[in-house]
Design a protein around this motif. Sequence first.
Motif, PDB file in Angstrom:
ATOM      1  N   ALA A  48       0.812  -1.226   0.000  1.00 26.27           N
ATOM      2  CA  ALA A  48       0.000   0.000   0.000  1.00 26.27           C
ATOM      3  C   ALA A  48       0.844   1.274   0.000  1.00 26.27           C
ATOM      4  CB  ALA A  48      -0.987  -0.018   1.163  1.00 26.27           C
ATOM      5  N   PRO A  49       1.875   1.411   0.854  1.00 27.23           N
ATOM      6  CA  PRO A  49       2.664   2.659   0.814  1.00 27.23           C
ATOM      7  C   PRO A  49       3.383   2.868  -0.520  1.00 27.23           C
ATOM      8  CG  PRO A  49       3.122   1.439   2.830  1.00 27.23           C
ATOM      9  CD  PRO A  49       2.295   0.551   1.957  1.00 27.23           C
ATOM     10  N   LEU A  50       3.894   1.793  -1.099  1.00 31.75           N
ATOM     11  CA  LEU A  50       4.576   1.901  -2.387  1.00 31.75           C
ATOM     12  C   LEU A  50       3.624   2.395  -3.469  1.00 31.75           C
ATOM     13  CD1 LEU A  50       6.916   1.391  -4.390  1.00 31.75           C
ATOM     14  CD2 LEU A  50       6.050  -0.942  -4.595  1.00 31.75           C
ATOM     15  N   PHE A  51       2.440   1.811  -3.537  1.00 33.30           N
ATOM     16  CA  PHE A  51       1.504   2.218  -4.587  1.00 33.30           C
ATOM     17  C   PHE A  51       0.868   3.568  -4.292  1.00 33.30           C
ATOM     18  CE2 PHE A  51       2.243  -2.009  -6.057  1.00 33.30           C
ATOM     19  CZ  PHE A  51       2.225  -1.831  -7.419  1.00 33.30           C
ATOM     20  N   ALA A  52       0.805   3.966  -3.028  1.00 26.99           N
ATOM     21  CA  ALA A  52       0.370   5.334  -2.717  1.00 26.99           C
ATOM     22  C   ALA A  52       1.380   6.331  -3.276  1.00 26.99           C
ATOM     23  CB  ALA A  52       0.210   5.504  -1.207  1.00 26.99           C
ATOM     24  N   TYR A  53       2.675   6.018  -3.140  1.00 27.61           N
ATOM     25  CA  TYR A  53       3.715   6.891  -3.687  1.00 27.61           C
ATOM     26  C   TYR A  53       3.668   6.901  -5.212  1.00 27.61           C
ATOM     27  CZ  TYR A  53       8.229   8.823  -4.915  1.00 27.61           C
ATOM     28  OH  TYR A  53       9.225   9.588  -5.474  1.00 27.61           O
ATOM     29  N   LEU A  54       3.477   5.737  -5.822  1.00 32.44           N
ATOM     30  CA  LEU A  54       3.392   5.672  -7.284  1.00 32.44           C
ATOM     31  C   LEU A  54       2.181   6.448  -7.796  1.00 32.44           C
ATOM     32  CD1 LEU A  54       4.410   1.964  -7.910  1.00 32.44           C
ATOM     33  CD2 LEU A  54       5.759   4.016  -8.374  1.00 32.44           C
ATOM     34  N   GLU A  55       1.057   6.400  -7.073  1.00 32.76           N
ATOM     35  CA  GLU A  55      -0.118   7.191  -7.455  1.00 32.76           C
ATOM     36  C   GLU A  55       0.198   8.679  -7.360  1.00 32.76           C
ATOM     37  OE1 GLU A  55      -3.110   5.725  -4.809  1.00 32.76           O
ATOM     38  OE2 GLU A  55      -3.580   4.025  -6.096  1.00 32.76           O
ATOM     39  N   PHE A  56       0.922   9.081  -6.305  1.00 29.88           N
ATOM     40  CA  PHE A  56       1.332  10.475  -6.160  1.00 29.88           C
ATOM     41  C   PHE A  56       2.198  10.900  -7.348  1.00 29.88           C
ATOM     42  CE2 PHE A  56       4.883  13.217  -4.888  1.00 29.88           C
ATOM     43  CZ  PHE A  56       4.187  14.386  -4.632  1.00 29.88           C
ATOM     44  N   CYS A  57       3.171  10.044  -7.719  1.00 30.84           N
ATOM     45  CA  CYS A  57       4.051  10.354  -8.860  1.00 30.84           C
ATOM     46  C   CYS A  57       3.253  10.477 -10.149  1.00 30.84           C
ATOM     47  CB  CYS A  57       5.122   9.285  -9.006  1.00 30.84           C
ATOM     48  SG  CYS A  57       6.347   9.315  -7.689  1.00 30.84           S
ATOM     49  N   LEU A  58       2.286   9.590 -10.347  1.00 28.70           N
ATOM     50  CA  LEU A  58       1.469   9.645 -11.556  1.00 28.70           C
ATOM     51  C   LEU A  58       0.662  10.941 -11.595  1.00 28.70           C
ATOM     52  CD1 LEU A  58       0.574   8.232 -14.137  1.00 28.70           C
ATOM     53  CD2 LEU A  58      -1.173   7.053 -12.806  1.00 28.70           C
ATOM     54  N   LYS A  59       0.141  11.352 -10.453  1.00 23.25           N
ATOM     55  CA  LYS A  59      -0.587  12.621 -10.397  1.00 23.25           C
ATOM     56  C   LYS A  59       0.325  13.789 -10.757  1.00 23.25           C
ATOM     57  CE  LYS A  59      -3.926  11.370  -6.847  1.00 23.25           C
ATOM     58  NZ  LYS A  59      -4.382  11.607  -5.469  1.00 23.25           N
ATOM     59  N   GLN A  60       1.569  13.758 -10.275  1.00 25.81           N
ATOM     60  CA  GLN A  60       2.505  14.841 -10.558  1.00 25.81           C
ATOM     61  C   GLN A  60       2.884  14.885 -12.034  1.00 25.81           C
ATOM     62  OE1 GLN A  60       3.511  17.257  -8.357  1.00 25.81           O
ATOM     63  NE2 GLN A  60       1.967  16.293  -7.098  1.00 25.81           N
ATOM     64  N   VAL A  61       3.052  13.713 -12.651  1.00 27.62           N
ATOM     65  CA  VAL A  61       3.392  13.661 -14.072  1.00 27.62           C
ATOM     66  C   VAL A  61       2.257  14.226 -14.916  1.00 27.62           C
ATOM     67  CG1 VAL A  61       3.788  12.066 -15.993  1.00 27.62           C
ATOM     68  CG2 VAL A  61       5.030  11.767 -13.859  1.00 27.62           C
ATOM     69  N   VAL A  62       1.039  13.923 -14.531  1.00 28.58           N
ATOM     70  CA  VAL A  62      -0.127  14.350 -15.299  1.00 28.58           C
ATOM     71  C   VAL A  62      -0.423  15.835 -15.085  1.00 28.58           C
ATOM     72  CG1 VAL A  62      -2.618  13.998 -15.552  1.00 28.58           C
ATOM     73  CG2 VAL A  62      -1.111  12.057 -15.317  1.00 28.58           C
ATOM     74  N   ALA A  63      -0.083  16.362 -13.925  1.00 33.96           N
ATOM     75  CA  ALA A  63      -0.477  17.722 -13.548  1.00 33.96           C
ATOM     76  C   ALA A  63       0.479  18.776 -14.076  1.00 33.96           C
ATOM     77  CB  ALA A  63      -0.575  17.825 -12.027  1.00 33.96           C
ATOM     78  N   ASP A  64       0.720  18.792 -15.379  1.00 33.17           N
ATOM     79  CA  ASP A  64       1.600  19.835 -15.898  1.00 33.17           C
ATOM     80  C   ASP A  64       0.861  21.163 -15.926  1.00 33.17           C
ATOM     81  OD1 ASP A  64       0.235  20.394 -18.318  1.00 33.17           O
ATOM     82  OD2 ASP A  64       1.229  18.756 -19.317  1.00 33.17           O
ATOM     83  N   ASN A  65       1.620  22.236 -15.847  1.00 31.78           N
ATOM     84  CA  ASN A  65       1.042  23.575 -15.859  1.00 31.78           C
ATOM     85  C   ASN A  65       1.851  24.462 -16.793  1.00 31.78           C
ATOM     86  OD1 ASN A  65      -0.677  25.659 -15.165  1.00 31.78           O
ATOM     87  ND2 ASN A  65       0.590  26.313 -13.450  1.00 31.78           N
ATOM     88  N   GLU A  66       2.253  23.899 -17.918  1.00 30.88           N
ATOM     89  CA  GLU A  66       3.092  24.646 -18.849  1.00 30.88           C
ATOM     90  C   GLU A  66       2.396  25.922 -19.338  1.00 30.88           C
ATOM     91  OE1 GLU A  66       6.221  23.912 -19.732  1.00 30.88           O
ATOM     92  OE2 GLU A  66       6.271  22.071 -18.567  1.00 30.88           O
ATOM     93  N   LEU A  67       1.194  25.783 -19.858  1.00 32.90           N
ATOM     94  CA  LEU A  67       0.492  26.946 -20.396  1.00 32.90           C
ATOM     95  C   LEU A  67       0.156  27.941 -19.291  1.00 32.90           C
ATOM     96  CD1 LEU A  67      -0.602  28.280 -22.899  1.00 32.90           C
ATOM     97  CD2 LEU A  67      -2.724  27.028 -22.597  1.00 32.90           C
ATOM     98  N   GLY A  68      -0.271  27.447 -18.135  1.00 32.37           N
ATOM     99  CA  GLY A  68      -0.578  28.337 -17.014  1.00 32.37           C
ATOM    100  C   GLY A  68       0.644  29.114 -16.566  1.00 32.37           C
ATOM    101  N   GLY A  69       1.810  28.456 -16.527  1.00 31.52           N
ATOM    102  CA  GLY A  69       3.049  29.131 -16.144  1.00 31.52           C
ATOM    103  C   GLY A  69       3.450  30.200 -17.141  1.00 31.52           C
ATOM    104  N   ILE A  70       3.320  29.904 -18.427  1.00 32.65           N
ATOM    105  CA  ILE A  70       3.651  30.897 -19.457  1.00 32.65           C
ATOM    106  C   ILE A  70       2.723  32.104 -19.352  1.00 32.65           C
ATOM    107  CG2 ILE A  70       3.624  31.321 -21.946  1.00 32.65           C
ATOM    108  CD1 ILE A  70       4.654  28.443 -22.300  1.00 32.65           C
ATOM    109  N   MET A  71       1.447  31.854 -19.115  1.00 31.14           N
ATOM    110  CA  MET A  71       0.496  32.962 -19.009  1.00 31.14           C
ATOM    111  C   MET A  71       0.814  33.841 -17.794  1.00 31.14           C
ATOM    112  SD  MET A  71      -1.209  32.751 -21.692  1.00 31.14           S
ATOM    113  CE  MET A  71      -2.315  34.080 -21.363  1.00 31.14           C
ATOM    114  N   GLU A  72       1.200  33.237 -16.675  1.00 31.94           N
ATOM    115  CA  GLU A  72       1.572  34.023 -15.501  1.00 31.94           C
ATOM    116  C   GLU A  72       2.776  34.913 -15.812  1.00 31.94           C
ATOM    117  OE1 GLU A  72       2.010  31.947 -11.755  1.00 31.94           O
ATOM    118  OE2 GLU A  72       0.381  30.585 -12.303  1.00 31.94           O
TER     119      GLU A  72
END
Length: 132
Positions: A59-83
């Motif tokens: 469970a702790p390992l896959f909780a960390y892997l889920e966190f990593c997957l969320k971080q990979v998906v959560a890009d903010n490239e366009l939002g950062g450029i607009m700021e």
Amino acid sequence: AAVRALVNQSTDSSGRVKEVQGMFDEVGGMIGGLLGSKKPWTKAIMDAGFPAVSEERLAPLFAYLEFCLKQVVADNELGGIMELLNGEFLMPAPGGDPIRNPDVLPTGRNMHALDPSAIPTQAAVEVSEDVV
């Protein structure tokens, strides 16, 4: 195989990653746990020839892997450029390899290349002078 099962659980029919751990997924997991069903990644490990795998220990390992997957998906490239184009402050973040340093994710922040942990301390320099 287990990580593939985690990613497959988190993707929709078009192959795009949906919310990695949704509320209904969690409720379904609890109900499935009460009924004795295993999570997809536990099934994948068992199918790979490890029948005595403990879901609780994973469970702790896959909780960390889920966190990593969320971080990979959560890009903010366009939002950062607009700021930046609006003259707003963009929080700095380290750059580099997300495997070696997960803090580089999500993307879309003001990247800097200086890694303070890679610079030797004064004590390390003094010791190296004695060695070399």
